[in-house]
Design a protein around this motif. Sequence first.
Motif, mmCIF file in Angstrom:
data_model
loop_
_atom_site.group_PDB
_atom_site.id
_atom_site.type_symbol
_atom_site.label_atom_id
_atom_site.label_comp_id
_atom_site.label_asym_id
_atom_site.label_seq_id
_atom_site.Cartn_x
_atom_site.Cartn_y
_atom_site.Cartn_z
ATOM 1 N N LEU A 57 -111.153 -54.178 -15.924
ATOM 2 C CA LEU A 57 -110.927 -54.831 -14.503
ATOM 3 C C LEU A 57 -110.431 -56.535 -14.968
ATOM 4 O O LEU A 57 -109.777 -57.154 -14.239
ATOM 5 N N ALA A 58 -111.303 -57.173 -15.941
ATOM 6 C CA ALA A 58 -111.104 -58.519 -16.160
ATOM 7 C C ALA A 58 -109.632 -58.667 -16.951
ATOM 8 O O ALA A 58 -108.712 -59.375 -16.588
ATOM 9 N N LYS A 64 -102.609 -59.552 -13.811
ATOM 10 C CA LYS A 64 -102.137 -59.902 -12.345
ATOM 11 C C LYS A 64 -102.284 -61.451 -11.982
ATOM 12 O O LYS A 64 -102.008 -61.972 -10.993
ATOM 13 N N ARG A 65 -102.520 -62.329 -13.072
ATOM 14 C CA ARG A 65 -102.752 -63.663 -12.806
ATOM 15 C C ARG A 65 -103.764 -64.035 -11.700
ATOM 16 O O ARG A 65 -103.496 -65.085 -11.209
ATOM 17 N N ASP A 66 -104.655 -63.407 -11.623
ATOM 18 C CA ASP A 66 -105.787 -63.590 -10.758
ATOM 19 C C ASP A 66 -107.026 -64.108 -11.509
ATOM 20 O O ASP A 66 -107.760 -63.405 -11.787
ATOM 21 N N MET A 70 -110.588 -62.203 -12.636
ATOM 22 C CA MET A 70 -110.741 -62.121 -14.063
ATOM 23 C C MET A 70 -112.115 -62.803 -14.557
ATOM 24 O O MET A 70 -112.747 -62.129 -15.343
ATOM 25 N N ARG A 71 -112.299 -63.966 -14.234
ATOM 26 C CA ARG A 71 -113.402 -64.613 -14.376
ATOM 27 C C ARG A 71 -114.853 -63.743 -14.051
ATOM 28 O O ARG A 71 -115.565 -63.537 -14.906
ATOM 29 N N LEU A 72 -114.739 -63.307 -12.843
ATOM 30 C CA LEU A 72 -115.902 -62.518 -12.383
ATOM 31 C C LEU A 72 -116.038 -61.157 -13.389
ATOM 32 O O LEU A 72 -117.218 -61.078 -13.761
#
Length: 176
Positions: A57-58, A64-66, A70-72
Amino acid sequence: MWVFLASEAMFFGSLITTYMLYKDRTANGPGPTDIFDIPFTSVSSFVLLMSSLTMVLAHDGAVKRDEGRMRLWLLATAMLGTVFIGGQVFEFTSFVSEGMTITTSPFSSSFYLLTSFHGIHVTVGILFLLGLYTLSRLGRLPMEDDIRVDMIALYWHFVDIVWIVIFTFVYLIPVG
């Protein structure tokens, strides 16, 4: 990266082979059937395997440049890895209190060497994950260049796959 992972696979292969050769040599100390808590280790293993899902998921967030997503998931992966390491420390502590130290027998030496080597790899992976998270928070992880996320994801999945092999050979295959 693939050459590094291949060399690590050879290290783990030699340590697993050593464990399999010495698993019956308990020197009148506790053996695998006396000391292993399979349900506890199964839960710990499940936690580590779930960290592969959060790493996917990260990585998906990075693709997807989100950055927020990514951090979460990087933090979730690091947290699950930390829970796994905590379980390993708990397991080692209980083994020592039951009389199995690294010098008790060839079995205990090979067990601690193999599982500690893996634990060090998980710990290094956690540090990589936290490093990625920090770089992202500081704006020093350009989303268009996510090669670092790719490499760390690959490393993390490798460490998880190695644990599946270790868990199978060490905990699930009965002593002959």
